[in-house]
Design an enzyme around this catalytic site. Structure first.
Site, PDB file in Angstrom:
ATOM      1  N   ASP A  96      -1.020   3.550  -0.468  1.00 57.06           N
ATOM      2  CA  ASP A  96      -1.407   2.696  -1.594  1.00 57.06           C
ATOM      3  C   ASP A  96      -2.902   2.415  -1.673  1.00 57.06           C
ATOM      4  OD1 ASP A  96      -1.820   1.039   0.547  1.00 57.06           O
ATOM      5  OD2 ASP A  96      -0.097  -0.247   0.158  1.00 57.06           O
ATOM      6  N   GLU A 118       5.491   7.508   1.634  1.00 55.71           N
ATOM      7  CA  GLU A 118       5.550   6.031   1.623  1.00 55.71           C
ATOM      8  C   GLU A 118       5.619   5.509   0.185  1.00 55.71           C
ATOM      9  OE1 GLU A 118       2.511   2.900   2.840  1.00 55.71           O
ATOM     10  OE2 GLU A 118       3.475   3.190   4.762  1.00 55.71           O
ATOM     11  N   GLU A 132      -3.595  -2.677  -3.948  1.00 51.31           N
ATOM     12  CA  GLU A 132      -2.571  -1.749  -3.427  1.00 51.31           C
ATOM     13  C   GLU A 132      -1.294  -1.729  -4.249  1.00 51.31           C
ATOM     14  OE1 GLU A 132      -4.301  -3.899  -1.588  1.00 51.31           O
ATOM     15  OE2 GLU A 132      -5.485  -2.621  -0.269  1.00 51.31           O
ATOM     16  N   HIS A 209      -7.996  -7.926   6.932  1.00 55.03           N
ATOM     17  CA  HIS A 209      -8.995  -7.221   6.112  1.00 55.03           C
ATOM     18  C   HIS A 209      -8.767  -7.272   4.612  1.00 55.03           C
ATOM     19  CE1 HIS A 209      -6.518  -3.801   4.818  1.00 55.03           C
ATOM     20  NE2 HIS A 209      -5.947  -3.866   5.993  1.00 55.03           N
ATOM     21  N   ARG A 211      -8.454  -7.331   0.658  1.00 53.02           N
ATOM     22  CA  ARG A 211      -9.389  -7.716  -0.411  1.00 53.02           C
ATOM     23  C   ARG A 211      -9.002  -9.023  -1.101  1.00 53.02           C
ATOM     24  NH1 ARG A 211     -11.568  -2.547  -0.890  1.00 53.02           N
ATOM     25  NH2 ARG A 211     -13.515  -2.442  -2.069  1.00 53.02           N
ATOM     26  N   HIS A 242     -12.307  -5.248  11.676  1.00 49.57           N
ATOM     27  CA  HIS A 242     -12.519  -4.202  10.659  1.00 49.57           C
ATOM     28  C   HIS A 242     -14.019  -4.076  10.352  1.00 49.57           C
ATOM     29  CE1 HIS A 242     -12.066  -2.203   6.752  1.00 49.57           C
ATOM     30  NE2 HIS A 242     -10.778  -2.068   6.978  1.00 49.57           N
TER      31      HIS A 242
END
Ligand code: UD1
Ligand code: UDP
Length: 383
Positions: A96, A118, A132, A209, A211, A242
């Protein structure tokens, strides 16, 4: 010999596509062309080296603090001549990310069929996770072949009108990678991690991490860790952070001088898997870690408002705790102090896969291209 063009760009895509690329190479029935978009750099290269993956092309698109528009446009324009050159029979994408969607779109523009590994994960909340949820919905619309990891993902695709004959339930390839890696000997720890693991008291592995958590939610997560350190000073948080500068500034700003927090650079996959095995529990907003930790029997607190991976929650190993400081503090404190609550979550369950997802994908592709009479038997979780 049919040509398969496999494109990926970030750490999790590489981990989850590695078993597929290696299985397809092993069978020698396809010409396999591997293309890195380079949406990630160091974190991607770590995985490429760790799995010794062959790489044919690298678009090298990563820029510091890149925008979604940059990734999308750079991948689209980078792939246009490559797809024309390689003329694949099928393009394989994973998951994604913006690499996933942009690759799917680039293939669609050249009328090349797409297979989505996936497929079918959904929160049904367009902006969470962002971007995503949109990336996977859009990619599934572009794809002809949908490799759903679980029966629930298949149901989600059918509910949206996907053709049943295009869907194959495979299990998640991350479990293939995880089981193989967890069975290998632990690598030597770097000194800071070795010292942290030697401390007395509970160990908590942290990754964050996403967004949609930038800004206030991420600060709230950091404050929750800080307040748990104050209340439970014997606890050690191990935090391989990250490389995204937004993430680093937030956590180093709030937790930089907290003695209970041990930061590390992103770890090679084998070290990370063995670290998951070594700790008591995991707190994360990662997708892949929500799939791995239940397999290892580690309780996971998912610091997000939604999840596209409900199976770990249904199995009792994962809990969705959101991004509120008090809610995270309360859930963590309970697991650190209440043995019964901890034991109730520490179940090794495998709702996401059995280690044979890549075999099923390769079998399915061989069947699709007339190289094998039988389709694979779909993955069915036990229990
Ligand atoms: C991306 C994916 C996300 C996935 C995550 C896995 C998108 C939009 N986001 O998020 O779905 O869960 O990867 O980690 O597709 N950086 C480096 N070196 C690296 C990697 C990143 O320096 O090896 C820094 C760069 O400044 C880069 C920034 O991190 O611009 C953000 O990278 P990006 O891929 O845009 O977003 P992620 O948060 O990593
Ligand atoms: N991982 C790793 N090293 C680390 C942190 C994570 O190899 O330092 C692995 C982890 O085991 C999982 C994947 O990276 O398989 C998760 O990646 P990430 O959290 O970046 O992305 P997401 O899963 O959220 O898409």
């Amino acid at each position: 010999m049919p040509t398969l063009f496999v494109s990926f760009g970030t750490r999790p895509e590489a981990i989850k596509m590695a078993p597929v690329v290696l299985e397809l190479h092993r069978r020698e029935h396809f010409r396999v062309v591997t293309c890195l978009t380079g949406q990630h750099r160091e974190m991607l290269d770590q995985v490429i080296q760790g799995f010794a993956l062959p790489v044919d092309h690298d678009l090298d698109v990563m820029r510091a603090a890149q925008s979604l528009t940059h990734i999308t446009t750079a991948v689209l324009s980078g792939l246009e001549p490559l797809l024309a050159l390689e003329a694949p029979d099928m393009v394989l994408v994973h998951g994604d990310t913006t690499t996933t969607f942009a690759t799917g779109l680039a293939a669609f523009y050249q009328q090349i069929p797409v297979a989505h590994v996936e497929a079918g994960l959904r929160t049904d909340t367009l902006y969470n996770p962002y971007p995503e949820e949109a990336n996977r919905r859009l990619t599934d619309r572009l794809a002809e072949v949908l490799y759903a990891p679980t029966p629930a993902a298949r149901e989600a695709l059918l509910a949206e009108g996907a053709a049943p004959e295009g869907i194959c339930v495979t299990g998640n390839t991350v479990i293939d990678a995880l089981l193989a890696t967890a069975a290998s000997p632990a690598p030597a720890w770097e000194p800071r991690l070795a010292a942290a693991l030697d401390r007395r008291g509970p160990k908590v592995l942290v990754t964050v991490h996403r967004r949609e958590s930038w800004g206030v939610p991420m600060q709230a997560i950091a404050r929750a860790i800080k307040s748990v350190c104050a209340d439970h000073p014997q606890t050690t948080f191990l935090f391989p952070i990250h490389l995204n500068p937004v993430v680093r500034e937030t956590f180093r700003g709030i937790l930089g001088d907290v003695p209970g927090v041990v930061f590390a650079e992103p770890l090679p996959y084998d070290a990370f898997v063995h670290l998951m095995k070594a700790v008591d529990l995991v707190i994360t907003d990662s997708g892949g870690i929500q799939e791995e930790a239940p397999t290892l029997g580690k309780p996971v607190l998912v610091m997000r408002d939604t999840t596209e991976r409900p199976e770990g929650i249904a199995a009792g190993t994962a809990r969705l705790v959101g991004t509120d400081t008090t809610a995270i503090h309360t859930a963590l404190a309970e697991l650190l102090t209440d043995r019964t609550a901890y034991e109730a979550m520490a179940n090794a369950v495998n709702p996401y896969g059995d280690g044979r997802a890549a075999v099923r994908i390769a079998d399915h592709l061989e069947h699709l291209f007339g190289l094998r009479p039988e389709p694979p038997v779909p993955f069915a979780p036990v229990g």
